[in-house]
Scaffold this motif. Structure first.
Motif, mmCIF file in Angstrom:
data_model
loop_
_atom_site.group_PDB
_atom_site.id
_atom_site.type_symbol
_atom_site.label_atom_id
_atom_site.label_comp_id
_atom_site.label_asym_id
_atom_site.label_seq_id
_atom_site.Cartn_x
_atom_site.Cartn_y
_atom_site.Cartn_z
ATOM 1 N N LYS A 245 113.864 32.904 -42.572
ATOM 2 C CA LYS A 245 112.528 33.205 -42.054
ATOM 3 C C LYS A 245 111.698 31.925 -41.931
ATOM 4 O O LYS A 245 110.953 31.755 -40.958
ATOM 5 N N SER A 246 111.834 31.038 -42.906
ATOM 6 C CA SER A 246 111.098 29.778 -42.822
ATOM 7 C C SER A 246 111.575 28.952 -41.633
ATOM 8 O O SER A 246 110.776 28.288 -40.966
ATOM 9 N N GLN A 247 112.890 29.013 -41.376
ATOM 10 C CA GLN A 247 113.423 28.297 -40.212
ATOM 11 C C GLN A 247 112.894 28.906 -38.921
ATOM 12 O O GLN A 247 112.579 28.181 -37.967
ATOM 13 N N GLN A 248 112.806 30.252 -38.883
ATOM 14 C CA GLN A 248 112.267 30.905 -37.702
ATOM 15 C C GLN A 248 110.800 30.523 -37.494
ATOM 16 O O GLN A 248 110.367 30.270 -36.369
ATOM 17 N N LEU A 249 110.040 30.486 -38.592
ATOM 18 C CA LEU A 249 108.640 30.085 -38.492
ATOM 19 C C LEU A 249 108.514 28.663 -37.951
ATOM 20 O O LEU A 249 107.644 28.373 -37.115
ATOM 21 N N ARG A 250 109.394 27.800 -38.436
ATOM 22 C CA ARG A 250 109.359 26.415 -37.971
ATOM 23 C C ARG A 250 109.658 26.334 -36.469
ATOM 24 O O ARG A 250 109.027 25.567 -35.733
#
Length: 417
Positions: free
Chosen positions: A219-224
């Protein structure tokens, strides 16, 4: 004669184990390692054969001697050192159990050819050692990677689990070898199996935590990725604005010149030909909800590009609720139902624990009422909501959704790969 045969069997086992470890881990001074460990284990095997008979304790001593030897030669003790050592002992047990099974089958099926004498037992032991050498040769020849990259600090219970499994196998094979079993052995096996079950459950919880961490990381990668997309979108808008400003400066400068020289017709034609630049702008939604802002901005600008006039007013907090794709897709599908109108006024606000969506259309929505209700019905499957349509003119939609936490967090973010 029997003692000599047992010494030969011990010689094969004592040689195969350090030979495999030395070549698998590519230990420096292989010959010295194999020679020293061979002497130690050959001595231990012979002592237990001639003085003691407890193969279970023998296995523990053999494993400890190998682990200590690896540490002394490599100056480190890793998860793989212990894991592979225990795993090779499983191969030893596998070879012993396979031959033991064949032994039992043959003696039962061909009692008239074989008797349960010591000669046949020694013959079976030779077969087990040949099978062990064959397994060792195949593992090294095929260069099979048996290693696992686990941190010993966090995965030590896997080693304990493997050791308990090894103990259970050893006790079972020992009981089958001596052809008897007592309550003490059964009790130890039961304790081992109980501990194995407990460790297995702990392993499941640990894997569950790792899975949660993996989801959070994704999810953090998607946010990035969405942040980068938003930054790129802002850069593109800035470039377009800079180009438009440059173009407008030229137009104003040209217009001023034409008016000063009283060339009004040319000035009028210049104005008409460049009128399109006045509508080339982008609406950027900025609510600090990155996914919501990016996707809604794209949709609004797409509707504007198709000739729709949109007045937008959004006052919402920063929350995971708005970055949920279920919510965003529901909102965008509602816009799609109204894409035939020339003008929309959209208000999205918060009231207590509800998000209130109000949409005012330029004309009635009777022709789209079926699609609108289908869209709202699909939305109601995921949210607690109530809605109302303006009964007088049918040009007003109001939807109130209750903001709640989402159990199915895997749907929060889209995969942009």
């Amino acid at each position: 004669m029997t003692n000599l045969v047992h010494m030969i069997l011990n010689f094969i086992e004592a040689f195969a184990f350090p030979f495999f470890i030395a070549n698998y881990f590519n230990i420096q001074n292989k010959r010295m390692f194999i020679s020293i460990v061979f002497i130690i284990q050959f001595t231990i095997l012979n002592i237990f054969h001639f003085q003691l008979t407890n193969d279970f304790i023998l296995t523990i001593i053999i494993i400890l001697s190998m682990i200590i030897s690896i540490y002394l030669f490599t100056k480190q003790l890793t998860f793989n050192n212990i894991f592979i050592t225990l795993l090779y002992n499983c191969f030893i047990y596998f070879a012993a159990f396979s031959v033991l099974f064949i032994n039992k089958a043959l003696t039962i099926s061909f009692q008239f050819l074989f008797s349960l004498d010591i000669d046949f037992f020694l013959f079976s032991c030779f077969i087990s050692r040949i099978l062990l050498l064959l397994i060792t040769f195949l593992l090294l020849r095929k260069k099979l990677n048996l290693s696992v990259s686990f941190d010993f600090k966090y995965w030590s219970y896997i080693i304990i689990l493997e050791f308990l499994l090894l103990c259970s196998m050893g006790l079972i094979i020992y009981s089958l070898t001596i052809n008897q079993i007592n309550n003490m052995i059964l009790m130890v096996i039961l304790i081992c199996l109980t501990l194995i079950f407990i460790l297995f459950v702990l392993n499941l919880y640990h894997l569950n935590e790792l899975n949660k961490n993996k989801i959070e990381f994704e999810k953090s990668q998607q946010l990035r990725k969405f942040e980068l997309q938003q930054i790129n979108a802002l850069k593109n808008v800035k470039h377009e604005i800079d180009a438009l400003n440059h173009r407008m400066f030229y137009i104003y400068y040209r217009m001023e010149y034409l008016l000063k020289t009283k060339r009004y017709e040319e000035a009028y034609q210049l104005l008409l030909s460049n009128r399109k630049y006045s509508s080339q702008y982008h609406i950027i939604v900025d609510t600090k909800n990155i996914v919501f802002d990016c996707l809604v901005s794209l949709k609004i600008n797409d509707l504007i590009a198709n000739g729709m006039d949109i007045n937008l007013c959004i006052f919402i907090s920063q929350s995971k609720f708005y970055n949920n794709l279920l919510f965003i897709n529901s909102l965008l599908s509602l816009f799609d139902c109204l894409n035939t109108h020339s003008k929309l006024t959209v208000h999205i606000t918060e009231k207590s624990c509800f998000t209130v969506i109000k949409i005012f259309c330029s004309d009635d929505i009777i022709s789209q009422i079926d699609n609108i209700e289908k869209s709202i019905l699909a939305m109601s499957k995921n949210y607690k909501l109530f809605y109302e349509l303006d009964s007088s003119s049918l040009n007003h939609i109001k939807i109130s959704l209750k903001r709640e936490n989402f159990e199915n967090e895997k749907d929060l973010f889209v995969n942009t790969e």
